[in-house]
Design an enzyme around this catalytic site. Structure first.
Site, PDB file in Angstrom:
ATOM      1  N   SER A 259      29.573  65.647-103.444  1.00 58.14           N
ATOM      2  CA  SER A 259      30.900  66.069-103.468  1.00 58.14           C
ATOM      3  C   SER A 259      30.849  67.408-102.873  1.00 58.14           C
ATOM      4  CB  SER A 259      31.542  66.236-104.808  1.00 58.14           C
ATOM      5  OG  SER A 259      31.108  67.385-105.675  1.00 58.14           O
TER       6      SER A 259
ATOM      7  N   ASP B 180      19.470  65.229-112.307  1.00 55.74           N
ATOM      8  CA  ASP B 180      19.914  66.450-112.999  1.00 55.74           C
ATOM      9  C   ASP B 180      19.188  67.544-112.250  1.00 55.74           C
ATOM     10  OD1 ASP B 180      20.060  69.068-114.294  1.00 55.74           O
ATOM     11  OD2 ASP B 180      21.504  67.646-115.786  1.00 55.74           O
ATOM     12  N   VAL B 181      19.495  68.423-111.448  1.00 54.81           N
ATOM     13  CA  VAL B 181      18.812  69.510-110.826  1.00 54.81           C
ATOM     14  C   VAL B 181      17.644  70.126-111.810  1.00 54.81           C
ATOM     15  CG1 VAL B 181      19.707  70.419-108.728  1.00 54.81           C
ATOM     16  CG2 VAL B 181      20.826  71.154-110.934  1.00 54.81           C
TER      17      VAL B 181
ATOM     18  N   CYS C 232      23.148  72.867-103.327  1.00 51.34           N
ATOM     19  CA  CYS C 232      24.553  72.971-103.732  1.00 51.34           C
ATOM     20  C   CYS C 232      24.651  72.662-105.021  1.00 51.34           C
ATOM     21  CB  CYS C 232      25.119  71.990-102.835  1.00 51.34           C
ATOM     22  SG  CYS C 232      25.503  72.726-101.101  1.00 51.34           S
TER      23      CYS C 232
ATOM     24  N   TYR D  96      28.659  82.678-114.948  1.00 47.89           N
ATOM     25  CA  TYR D  96      28.697  82.155-113.698  1.00 47.89           C
ATOM     26  C   TYR D  96      28.222  83.016-112.433  1.00 47.89           C
ATOM     27  CZ  TYR D  96      30.425  79.785-109.035  1.00 47.89           C
ATOM     28  OH  TYR D  96      30.284  79.255-107.913  1.00 47.89           O
TER      29      TYR D  96
ATOM     30  N   PHE E 120      36.558  78.132-101.683  1.00 48.17           N
ATOM     31  CA  PHE E 120      36.445  76.999-100.742  1.00 48.17           C
ATOM     32  C   PHE E 120      37.206  75.919-101.463  1.00 48.17           C
ATOM     33  CE2 PHE E 120      33.637  77.455 -96.701  1.00 48.17           C
ATOM     34  CZ  PHE E 120      33.527  78.712 -96.873  1.00 48.17           C
TER      35      PHE E 120
HETATM   36  N1  NAD Z   1      34.125  76.011-103.839  1.00 47.64           N
HETATM   37  C1  NAD Z   1      33.834  77.289-104.164  1.00 47.64           C
HETATM   38  O1  NAD Z   1      34.976  78.132-104.007  1.00 47.64           O
HETATM   39  C2  NAD Z   1      32.722  77.771-104.212  1.00 47.64           C
HETATM   40  C3  NAD Z   1      32.491  79.371-104.167  1.00 47.64           C
HETATM   41  C4  NAD Z   1      31.129  79.956-104.311  1.00 47.64           C
HETATM   42  C5  NAD Z   1      30.251  79.130-104.655  1.00 47.64           C
HETATM   43  N2  NAD Z   1      30.306  77.610-104.882  1.00 47.64           N
HETATM   44  C6  NAD Z   1      28.886  77.088-105.077  1.00 47.64           C
HETATM   45  O2  NAD Z   1      28.890  76.007-104.188  1.00 47.64           O
HETATM   46  C7  NAD Z   1      28.133  74.907-104.815  1.00 47.64           C
HETATM   47  C8  NAD Z   1      29.095  73.647-104.541  1.00 47.64           C
HETATM   48  O3  NAD Z   1      30.056  73.620-105.209  1.00 47.64           O
HETATM   49  P1  NAD Z   1      31.543  72.761-104.783  1.00 47.64           P
HETATM   50  O4  NAD Z   1      32.455  73.555-104.472  1.00 47.64           O
HETATM   51  O5  NAD Z   1      31.075  71.684-103.605  1.00 47.64           O
HETATM   52  O6  NAD Z   1      31.821  71.948-106.302  1.00 47.64           O
HETATM   53  P2  NAD Z   1      31.514  70.501-106.339  1.00 47.64           P
HETATM   54  O7  NAD Z   1      32.023  70.421-107.921  1.00 47.64           O
HETATM   55  O8  NAD Z   1      32.301  69.582-105.738  1.00 47.64           O
HETATM   56  O9  NAD Z   1      30.235  70.378-106.219  1.00 47.64           O
HETATM   57  C9  NAD Z   1      29.073  70.595-107.277  1.00 47.64           C
HETATM   58  C10 NAD Z   1      27.928  69.534-107.641  1.00 47.64           C
HETATM   59  O10 NAD Z   1      26.964  69.902-108.473  1.00 47.64           O
HETATM   60  C11 NAD Z   1      26.888  68.851-109.315  1.00 47.64           C
HETATM   61  N3  NAD Z   1      26.261  69.566-110.401  1.00 47.64           N
HETATM   62  C12 NAD Z   1      26.623  70.445-111.402  1.00 47.64           C
HETATM   63  N4  NAD Z   1      25.444  70.615-112.196  1.00 47.64           N
HETATM   64  C13 NAD Z   1      24.638  69.789-112.069  1.00 47.64           C
HETATM   65  C14 NAD Z   1      23.378  69.441-112.555  1.00 47.64           C
HETATM   66  N5  NAD Z   1      22.771  70.212-113.601  1.00 47.64           N
HETATM   67  N6  NAD Z   1      22.496  68.539-111.851  1.00 47.64           N
HETATM   68  C15 NAD Z   1      22.899  67.946-110.994  1.00 47.64           C
HETATM   69  N7  NAD Z   1      23.971  68.042-110.295  1.00 47.64           N
HETATM   70  C16 NAD Z   1      24.705  69.095-110.780  1.00 47.64           C
HETATM   71  C17 NAD Z   1      28.347  68.598-109.778  1.00 47.64           C
HETATM   72  O11 NAD Z   1      28.426  67.276-110.382  1.00 47.64           O
HETATM   73  C18 NAD Z   1      29.016  68.447-108.233  1.00 47.64           C
HETATM   74  O12 NAD Z   1      28.674  67.159-107.787  1.00 47.64           O
HETATM   75  C19 NAD Z   1      28.020  75.305-106.219  1.00 47.64           C
HETATM   76  O13 NAD Z   1      26.872  75.680-106.478  1.00 47.64           O
HETATM   77  C20 NAD Z   1      29.157  76.273-106.302  1.00 47.64           C
HETATM   78  O14 NAD Z   1      28.936  77.235-107.363  1.00 47.64           O
HETATM   79  C21 NAD Z   1      31.570  77.076-104.583  1.00 47.64           C
END
Ligand code: NAD
Length: 253
Positions: free
Chosen positions: A15, A59-60, A85, A159, A192
């Site tokens: 995702s 799970d990561v 990610c 976070y 994002f």
């Molecule tokens: N979207 C934003 O605004 C934003 C901004 C800064 C950083 N980020 C970072 O970008 C990365 C991607 O996030 P995103 O925005 O695409 O959100 P998202 O929720 O679509 O993607 C994050 C994914 O990580 C998975 N996940 C969470 N914990 C997990 C675990 N323990 N094991 C395996 N998978 C796990 C979730 O199920 C999800 O599919 C994340 O690290 C997030 O912190 C996002």
């Protein structure tokens, strides 16, 4: 590293930002393994991504499951790229209405965002180290932080801490892995448009967009993916944290 003909592992690749990276790398001629915890979402993602994409449920923080995901990526081609990610957002003040932030909530975020990223990096590096070098390089690892690492807002203590630690890990990882010809770079995105921010109130998102000088909007996942593709391809980028945020600096709340 050359994206075409290689294979890549993308955690959280089912995702949001990770899925956009998977699309981009596939379009560049790579094969990809996307990991995540939800079987159904994983299978839907690979259906959407099409040929060249596989899903491994992991799970990561799970050493064995992530080792299986790395093995799968290594079986698909020259395993030269890992993009971390997977991550979880969380809101909770240090001292809130319910009392002090439960330690388990803090630990859970640190575990997914920091320990999971390190778990991925160490296992990916071990597999990449066995490759023949290509122009002196074996692979590259891209970690995902956040601008919260620098501008953590009220309620983001867990976070922001986890994401700051990912930034702190970047240079020592790059130094440790330099002898194997493996680079490590961290991208710190602003806000994002992904499922992670879907739960945030629209007026809060509008305020963040307004605080973003140029472009005055949220980031698009394909813009993140474009930077990741560049980082993977540019051999001089190493040991660095790159903000990708339209010059946004988050305020107090
Ligand atoms: N979207 C934003 O605004 C934003 C901004 C800064 C950083 N980020 C970072 O970008 C990365 C991607 O996030 P995103 O925005 O695409 O959100 P998202 O929720 O679509 O993607 C994050 C994914 O990580 C998975 N996940 C969470 N914990 C997990 C675990 N323990 N094991 C395996 N998978 C796990 C979730 O199920 C999800 O599919 C994340 O690290 C997030 O912190 C996002």
């Amino acid at each position: 590293m050359r994206i075409e003909g290689s294979s890549a592992l993308i955690t959280g690749g089912t995702s949001g930002l990770g899925l956009a990276v998977a699309r981009r790398l596939l379009a560049g001629g790579a094969k990809v393994v996307v990991t995540g915890r939800g079987e159904e979402r994983g299978l839907a993602a690979v259906r959407e991504l099409g040929p060249g994409a596989e899903f491994v449920s992991a799970d990561v923080c799970d050493e064995e499951a992530m080792a299986r995901a790395v093995d799968r990526a290594a079986a698909l081609g020259r395993f030269g790229a890992a993009v971390c990610c997977a991550g979880t957002g969380a809101f909770g003040r240090t001292l809130g209405r319910r009392g002090p932030l439960p330690l388990a909530e803090f630990t859970e975020v640190i575990s997914a965002n920091l320990v999971g990223t390190f778990n991925t990096a160490r296992l990916a590096a071990a597999a990449m180290a066995g490759l023949e070098p290509d122009d002196g390089e074996r692979g590259a690892i891209v970690c995902c932080s956040s601008i919260a690492a620098f501008d953590g807002q009220r309620g983001q203590v867990a976070y922001a801490t986890s994401k700051a630690a990912v930034c702190g890990m970047t240079l020592p990882l790059a130094r440790d892995l330099s002898e194997y010809g493996i680079r490590v770079v961290t991208v710190a995105p602003g806000i994002f448009e992904t499922p992670m921010v879907a739960a945030v109130r629209p007026d809060t998102l509008a305020a963040i967009a307004a605080q973003t000088p140029q472009p005055s909007r949220l980031g698009r996942p394909e813009e993140f993916a474009a930077l990741v593709a560049h980082v993977l391809a540019n051999p001089m980028l190493n040991g660095e944290v790159i903000r990708l945020d339209g010059a946004c600096r988050l305020g107090h709340v």
